[in-house]
Design a protein around this motif. Structure first.
Motif, mmCIF file in Angstrom:
data_model
loop_
_atom_site.group_PDB
_atom_site.id
_atom_site.type_symbol
_atom_site.label_atom_id
_atom_site.label_comp_id
_atom_site.label_asym_id
_atom_site.label_seq_id
_atom_site.Cartn_x
_atom_site.Cartn_y
_atom_site.Cartn_z
ATOM 1 N N ALA A 148 1.182 1.133 5.623
ATOM 2 C CA ALA A 148 1.314 1.912 4.397
ATOM 3 C C ALA A 148 2.697 2.533 4.301
ATOM 4 C CB ALA A 148 0.252 3.011 4.347
ATOM 5 N N LEU A 184 0.866 -1.183 0.000
ATOM 6 C CA LEU A 184 0.000 0.000 0.000
ATOM 7 C C LEU A 184 0.903 1.233 0.000
ATOM 8 C CD1 LEU A 184 -2.787 1.280 0.126
ATOM 9 C CD2 LEU A 184 -2.677 1.119 2.633
ATOM 10 N N ARG A 203 1.209 5.347 -0.377
ATOM 11 C CA ARG A 203 0.476 6.616 -0.290
ATOM 12 C C ARG A 203 1.343 7.759 -0.793
ATOM 13 N NH1 ARG A 203 -2.294 5.588 5.408
ATOM 14 N NH2 ARG A 203 -0.439 6.625 6.187
#
Length: 240
Positions: A143, A106, A108
């Motif tokens: 993340a 993940l 970001r």
């Protein structure tokens, strides 16, 4: 020909005598070479390892802001779900494939508070299975906070973090994971603020100023305004 062989044999004999006389040094050098070889092998294994979870990424990679390559599978409100593409070294990679697990990282956009319109824009901009580079800046829970680099042709690329802000589809935010007194923090923060300022000057995205007619329509759609208007119309009718 025989003379050459004799010279070569004599040379090997002298080298053997020197090695016997300096056996301790030879052993030390061998040990050093072995340790160096193991270190190189360890680094190679780490660089060729496929990371399938943010927690798998070594802390040293994040501290050194290493760039990794990956393939985008999905874009959600949580971030980009990316399949890590490690460096390929034939011998090591063939062994690792037997025990590497599957999973997506993940990723970001560091320093960006993305709007829902921003998420939709990224979904449209990124091609299916788009290959990207992501520079590690920090890790928060599961993340990775990153700068995401997308190729735009053979010789050009753009930073997705800046591009989103230039379109007015997000706000610049603090870059999580970087020391606030570091040169990199201030350099990246300056770049993001500059991108946001461009959107502000051009009235793009969230910085777009509403015209008078747009504000009037928004007011008219308000339930309180409509109730007041109905009462006003009823009052006029009662006076007729």
């Amino acid at each position: 020909m025989a003379e050459r062989r004799g010279g070569a044999a004599e040379g090997l004999a002298r080298l053997s005598e020197w090695a016997d006389a300096h056996l301790g040094l030879v052993r030390s050098l061998s040990a050093g070479v072995a340790v160096a070889g193991l270190l190189v092998l360890a680094r190679s294994v780490r660089m060729t390892t496929k990371f399938t979870n943010a927690l798998d990424v070594p802390a040293g990679f994040i501290q050194k802001n290493v760039k990794l390559r990956g393939k985008v599978h999905r874009v959600t409100e949580k971030g980009l779900e990316v399949e890590h593409i490690p460096i390929s070294v034939p011998f090591i990679t063939s062994i690792q494939r037997k025990w590497q697990s599957e999973g997506l990282l993940l990723v970001r956009l560091a320093g960006v508070e993305l709007t829902p319109e921003g998420t939709e824009w990224i979904q449209r901009e990124l091609k299916p299975s788009q290959v990207i580079w992501f520079q590690l800046l920090g890790r928060e829970h599961l993340a990775l906070e990153c700068l995401v680099i997308v190729n735009k042709g053979r010789f050009s690329s753009v930073c997705l973090n800046e591009e989103v802000l230039r379109e007015g589809l997000g706000r610049a935010a603090s870059i999580e994971g970087l020391q606030h007194d570091s040169h990199l923090f201030w350099e990246l923060h300056k770049r993001l603020l500059r991108a946001e300022l461009k959107a502000l000057r051009k009235n793009k995205g969230i910085w777009k100023e509403e015209s008078f007619s747009e504000r009037l329509r928004a007011r008219m759609s308000s339930s309180n305004f409509m109730q007041t208007l109905k009462r006003f119309v009823s009052w006029l009718r009662s006076k007729v």
